[in-house]
Design a protein around this motif. Structure first.
Motif, short mmCIF file in Angstrom:
data_model
loop_
_atom_site.label_atom_id
_atom_site.label_comp_id
_atom_site.label_asym_id
_atom_site.label_seq_id
_atom_site.Cartn_x
_atom_site.Cartn_y
_atom_site.Cartn_z
N PRO A 228 -12.70 -1.12 -0.05
CA PRO A 228 -14.09 -1.90 -0.64
C PRO A 228 -14.09 -3.90 -0.56
CG PRO A 228 -11.48 -1.97 -2.01
CD PRO A 228 -11.82 -0.85 -0.69
N ASP A 229 -14.73 -4.21 -0.62
CA ASP A 229 -15.58 -5.82 -0.74
C ASP A 229 -14.89 -6.72 -0.93
OD1 ASP A 229 -17.30 -4.05 1.71
OD2 ASP A 229 -18.67 -4.57 0.77
N THR A 230 -14.36 -6.91 -2.82
CA THR A 230 -13.24 -7.77 -2.35
C THR A 230 -11.77 -7.13 -3.01
OG1 THR A 230 -14.36 -6.74 -4.89
CG2 THR A 230 -15.54 -8.41 -3.41
N GLY A 231 -11.56 -8.11 -3.09
CA GLY A 231 -9.99 -7.48 -3.58
C GLY A 231 -8.93 -6.34 -2.63
N PRO A 232 -7.86 -7.21 -2.37
CA PRO A 232 -7.19 -5.92 -1.06
C PRO A 232 -7.14 -4.57 -1.35
CG PRO A 232 -5.43 -6.55 -3.29
CD PRO A 232 -6.87 -6.81 -3.41
N SER A 233 -6.95 -3.87 -0.58
CA SER A 233 -6.93 -2.05 0.17
C SER A 233 -6.07 -1.87 0.20
CB SER A 233 -8.30 -1.76 0.42
OG SER A 233 -8.08 -2.19 2.02
N THR A 234 -4.74 -2.55 0.99
CA THR A 234 -3.79 -2.30 1.46
C THR A 234 -2.91 -3.36 0.84
OG1 THR A 234 -5.03 -1.89 3.75
CG2 THR A 234 -2.20 -1.71 3.94
N TRP A 235 -1.74 -2.21 0.64
CA TRP A 235 -0.61 -3.10 0.15
C TRP A 235 1.34 -2.54 0.46
CZ3 TRP A 235 -4.46 -0.35 -1.97
CH2 TRP A 235 -5.05 -1.54 -3.27
N GLN A 236 1.63 -3.88 0.70
CA GLN A 236 3.21 -3.53 1.64
C GLN A 236 4.19 -3.95 -0.36
OE1 GLN A 236 5.12 -4.43 4.52
NE2 GLN A 236 6.25 -6.44 4.06
N PHE A 237 4.77 -2.62 -0.44
CA PHE A 237 6.19 -3.08 -1.54
C PHE A 237 7.20 -2.76 -0.75
CE2 PHE A 237 2.12 0.42 -3.14
CZ PHE A 237 2.44 -0.38 -4.54
N ASN A 238 7.36 -3.96 -1.07
CA ASN A 238 9.07 -4.58 -0.88
C ASN A 238 9.85 -4.46 -1.87
OD1 ASN A 238 8.34 -6.66 1.15
ND2 ASN A 238 7.06 -7.13 -0.53
N PHE A 239 10.79 -3.01 -2.31
CA PHE A 239 11.96 -2.78 -2.74
C PHE A 239 13.79 -3.30 -2.98
CE2 PHE A 239 9.77 1.40 -1.09
CZ PHE A 239 9.54 1.39 -2.52
N GLN A 240 14.24 -3.06 -4.19
CA GLN A 240 15.60 -4.08 -4.06
C GLN A 240 15.91 -3.28 -3.30
OE1 GLN A 240 16.78 -2.94 -8.32
NE2 GLN A 240 15.32 -5.06 -8.35
N PHE A 241 16.56 -3.92 -2.10
CA PHE A 241 17.44 -3.79 -1.17
C PHE A 241 18.98 -4.31 -0.85
CE2 PHE A 241 19.02 -2.54 3.21
CZ PHE A 241 18.66 -1.34 3.70
N ASP A 242 20.07 -4.35 -0.72
CA ASP A 242 21.13 -4.92 -1.38
C ASP A 242 22.59 -4.37 0.28
OD1 ASP A 242 23.11 -6.90 -0.68
OD2 ASP A 242 23.89 -6.38 -3.22
N ILE A 243 22.11 -5.48 1.17
CA ILE A 243 22.73 -4.86 2.45
C ILE A 243 24.39 -5.08 2.31
CG2 ILE A 243 20.99 -5.71 3.77
CD1 ILE A 243 22.70 -8.57 4.59
N SER A 244 25.10 -5.96 1.54
CA SER A 244 25.72 -5.67 1.30
C SER A 244 27.05 -4.31 0.61
CB SER A 244 27.07 -6.46 0.34
OG SER A 244 25.88 -6.27 -1.13
N GLN A 245 25.63 -3.30 0.11
CA GLN A 245 25.63 -2.04 -0.80
C GLN A 245 25.53 -0.76 0.59
OE1 GLN A 245 27.41 -1.86 -3.55
NE2 GLN A 245 27.21 -3.87 -3.35
N GLU A 246 24.58 -1.06 1.77
CA GLU A 246 23.86 -0.24 1.73
C GLU A 246 24.93 -0.19 3.49
OE1 GLU A 246 21.13 1.59 1.04
OE2 GLU A 246 20.40 0.44 -0.58
N MET A 247 24.71 1.78 4.15
CA MET A 247 25.24 1.49 5.22
C MET A 247 24.20 1.35 6.34
SD MET A 247 26.43 5.38 6.46
CE MET A 247 27.44 5.56 5.12
N MET A 248 24.41 0.57 6.95
CA MET A 248 23.45 -0.01 8.49
C MET A 248 24.42 -0.36 8.94
SD MET A 248 21.32 -2.79 5.91
CE MET A 248 19.99 -2.85 7.41
N SER A 249 24.47 -0.83 9.98
CA SER A 249 24.90 -0.84 11.78
C SER A 249 24.76 -3.20 11.57
CB SER A 249 24.44 -1.24 13.05
OG SER A 249 22.76 -0.89 13.44
N THR A 250 25.73 -4.02 12.29
CA THR A 250 24.95 -5.12 12.47
C THR A 250 23.71 -5.47 13.28
OG1 THR A 250 26.71 -5.72 12.37
CG2 THR A 250 26.04 -7.42 13.39
N GLU A 251 23.46 -4.49 14.19
CA GLU A 251 22.52 -4.42 15.09
C GLU A 251 21.28 -4.36 14.11
OE1 GLU A 251 24.84 -2.67 15.10
OE2 GLU A 251 26.28 -3.73 17.46
N SER A 252 20.97 -3.31 13.12
CA SER A 252 19.62 -2.90 12.01
C SER A 252 19.79 -3.94 11.35
CB SER A 252 20.05 -1.45 11.45
OG SER A 252 20.26 -0.35 12.28
#
Length: 414
Positions: A228-252
């Motif tokens: 479309p010529d007007t308005g967006p056509s690509t979106w990035q959805f940013n989810f709730q994400f708490d690194i203190s509750q997630e399994m992930m490494s310091t490097e990540s």
């Protein structure tokens, strides 16, 4: 958020972003009237009057040679002509240094993988230019700059952006690409497996059940890649994400921070995945055979999406997972698989390349926007549509892309 560009990018659309036409033939038949100006003809007549007998007495010297000398002198004295010649020489040198092959009718480098397989065409250099002049090879043309930006979606604008998505889907924009961002493969299953594809599915299943996505990008276009010529056509959805509750490494964590992800903002303003799932089901993108989904290395993208929509652990076996994918998304193409099949035809045994490498082959510039999650979905949609146009939606052997529809690379196909 640093990594995203929420305003349209002012992208210079100059000649440097497109392949240039090869240098035109400089030697044209000298009997063409358009080659001579009235001034040049008058000069030639004056010289003949001043030096009688020169044309007949000079051994081996023809009238055409004299006229050529006037053309050459005129060009040397005209600074505009000299500038044009220098520009043509510089363009030719740049093309040879960049591609190390002759440029054919503004065709991007990626066209070579199809030209090599066209039956009856001899790709020898001596006949190459003549044959290519007869082939309809369209150049890669990027969308206008306002199409090349991503709308960042947080909790405060979630409903508004889904309203825009529903409006586009209800019209002709029925091609959608998807890309996800997560912390990486953290778990490996152990035990006995029925096959290699079963092991790949169980690996994906374990990580999708264990982890939460950080971002999800989607991009829309029609079947020809138009947006479309007007308005967006690509979106990035940013989810709730708490690194203190997630399994992930310091490097990540550090790598994701360097890529521009603001974890604090994800905690405070992130989109709730259950609310996203409900809006996604109501968007018109799912459960509709008129919608075509494009992914690159499909398994994890579709795995996270199915997991979010179902709000339930992943199916125990890959057959049930395939059933749910086909239920929600009847038409899915894995661009990674299509690219692999093409390379197997043109370069047997060559290693598989990335999405960025495919974009390079197609002549798509490497804008910084394409490194983001939303930008990746935009890039894969651009690549798929351009690849479909250049190849007429067929592989080098004439097989249609539809042969690999709904094939998930590594899960239900090798």
């Amino acid at each position: 958020m640093q990594m995203m560009n929420v305003q349209p990018h002012g992208i210079p659309m100059g000649e440097q972003f497109f392949t240039q036409n090869g240098p035109q033939e400089m030697h044209q038949p000298m009997n063409v009237p358009q080659m001579f100006s009235s001034q040049q003809v008058n000069q030639s007549q004056m010289l003949q009057q001043q030096q009688p007998g020169m044309m007949s007495n000079a051994p081996g010297l023809q009238k055409q040679d004299i006229t050529n000398s006037f053309l050459s002198n005129n060009q040397k004295m005209d600074p505009l002509v000299m500038q044009q010649q220098q520009q043509q020489q510089q363009q030719q040198q740049q093309q040879q240094q960049t591609f190390n092959t002759p440029v054919l009718n503004s065709a991007p480098p990626g066209l070579n993988m199809f030209q090599q397989q066209q039956p009856g065409i001899n790709m020898n250099r001596s006949v190459n230019s003549q044959m290519m002049k007869q082939l309809p090879l369209p150049p890669i043309i990027l969308p206008p700059p306002n199409h090349l930006f991503v709308r960042d979606v947080w909790n405060n604008n979630l409903h508004r952006e889904f309203a825009a998505i529903r409006k586009l889907v209800a019209s002709q924009y029925n091609y959608v690409s998807i890309s996800t961002e997560f912390v990486g493969t953290m778990a490996r299953p152990i035990g006995n497996f029925r096959s290699k594809t079963d092991y790949h599915y169980q690996t994906m299943r374990s990580n999708v059940d264990l982890l939460n996505p950080i971002q999800l990008g989607i991009s829309l276009s029609d079947s020809n890649g138009n947006k479309p010529d007007t308005g967006p056509s690509t979106w990035q959805f940013n989810f709730q994400f708490d690194i203190s509750q997630e399994m992930m490494s310091t490097e990540s964590i550090e790598l994701l921070r360097k890529s521009g992800i603001n974890f604090e903002e994800h905690v405070n303003a992130g989109v709730d995945v259950s609310e996203f799932a409900q809006l996604m089901i109501d968007s018109g993108l799912l459960l509709d055979s008129r919608i075509t989904w494009i992914t690159y290395h499909t398994a994890y993208d579709l795995g996270f999406l199915i997991n979010i929509i179902m709000n339930d652990p992943m199916p125990n076996n890959k057959e049930d997972f395939e059933w749910w994918v086909h239920k929600y998304m009847p038409n899915v193409y894995d661009l990674n698989l299509i690219h692999k099949v093409i390379r197997d035809f043109t370069q047997p045994g060559a290693p598989q390349l990335t999405l960025s490498a495919l974009a390079d082959e197609l002549g798509i510039p490497r804008f910084p926007l394409f490194t983001t999650t939303g930008g990746q979905s935009l890039l894969m949609l651009l690549a798929f549509c351009n690849l479909s146009k250049l190849s007429m939606h067929k592989f080098p052997n004439g097989t249609d892309f539809s042969k690999y529809k709904n094939v998930i690379y590594g899960i239900n196909g090798d």
